[in-house]
Structures are given as C-alpha cells and as structure tokens.
Design a protein around this motif. Structure first.
Motif, PDB file in Angstrom:
ATOM      1  N   PHE A  95       0.842  -1.194   0.000  1.00 16.71           N
ATOM      2  CA  PHE A  95       0.000   0.000   0.000  1.00 16.71           C
ATOM      3  C   PHE A  95       0.879   1.246   0.000  1.00 16.71           C
TER       4      PHE A  95
ATOM      5  N   LEU B 299      -6.355   4.900  -4.562  1.00 15.36           N
ATOM      6  CA  LEU B 299      -6.254   4.459  -3.172  1.00 15.36           C
ATOM      7  C   LEU B 299      -6.209   5.573  -2.140  1.00 15.36           C
TER       8      LEU B 299
ATOM      9  N   ALA C 228      -7.831   3.816   2.900  1.00 12.83           N
ATOM     10  CA  ALA C 228      -7.304   2.739   3.739  1.00 12.83           C
ATOM     11  C   ALA C 228      -8.082   2.597   5.045  1.00 12.83           C
TER      12      ALA C 228
ATOM     13  N   HIS D 160      -7.123   0.461   8.224  1.00 14.65           N
ATOM     14  CA  HIS D 160      -6.063  -0.370   8.783  1.00 14.65           C
ATOM     15  C   HIS D 160      -6.643  -1.366   9.777  1.00 14.65           C
TER      16      HIS D 160
END
Length: 109
Positions: free
Chosen positions: A51, A73, A77, A79
């Motif tokens: 990533f 992207l 994200a 996590h």
C-alpha cells in the motif's frame, strides 16, 4: 455503465498488488466515478508495504510509477490491527452469536 460490470456488483481483490497495475487502477477509478454504473463495491486487501509503495508520492525529478493507483487508493485505507485484544474477541463473539451463518461455520449449531 462499464462493459461487463453489472450494477450492484461487489469486486474483491485479495492481494491488491497482484491485480492493480496502472491500466487496471484507471479502469477501477472510471468504474467508481461513473454514476451510470451504479452501485458497485470494490474491496481490496493489501499488505502495508505494498500500500505504501502504491500510494507514495513520486521522488522530485523522478518518474511517477503509480499515479493511477495512488489516485485510486488515496484516502481509502482502513487499517486492521495485527491482533484482537480481549474486548474485541468478546465483542465479535457477542455480535457473531446472533449470526446463523457464523454458527454453522464455527460448529455452533
């Protein structure tokens, strides 16, 4: 609508780095931005180091190897922790205890 992608489609890309070259990233961006293809979910898993590589800004004066992937992207994200703590396990058991599918898969019929 993107050719071959029906509305209400979910696309799961496990190990995203295996699938998302620049052409694929551009195609996914177009699909997600196309209001006529309506609703489509793209879900992917990717290890943090991949990533980071896909979303890193280019080095000044150097090539930009992943502009489409970075644009796709950025800001997306979520996590996941390396491990659940005790409270997270308890919460999962509580919520999952009401899910008949979980009961079947986990031998709790």
């Amino acid at each position: 609508m993107q050719e071959g992608i029906a509305p209400r489609t979910a696309i799961w890309l496990n190990e995203l780095q295996r699938y998302v070259g620049e052409q694929a990233a551009a195609g996914l961006r177009n699909l997600l931005q196309d209001s006529t293809s309506g609703p489509v979910l793209v879900l992917a898993t990717v290890w943090p180091e991949f990533f980071s590589a896909l979303t890193a800004p280019p080095v000044p004066g150097g090539p930009d190897p992943y502009p489409q992937a970075r644009s796709l992207l950025e800001g997306t994200a979520l996590h996941v922790l390396d491990a659940f703590d005790t409270q997270a396990w308890q919460d999962a058991r509580t919520v999952g205890g009401h899910d008949p599918q979980r009961a079947v898969c986990c031998g709790r019929r």
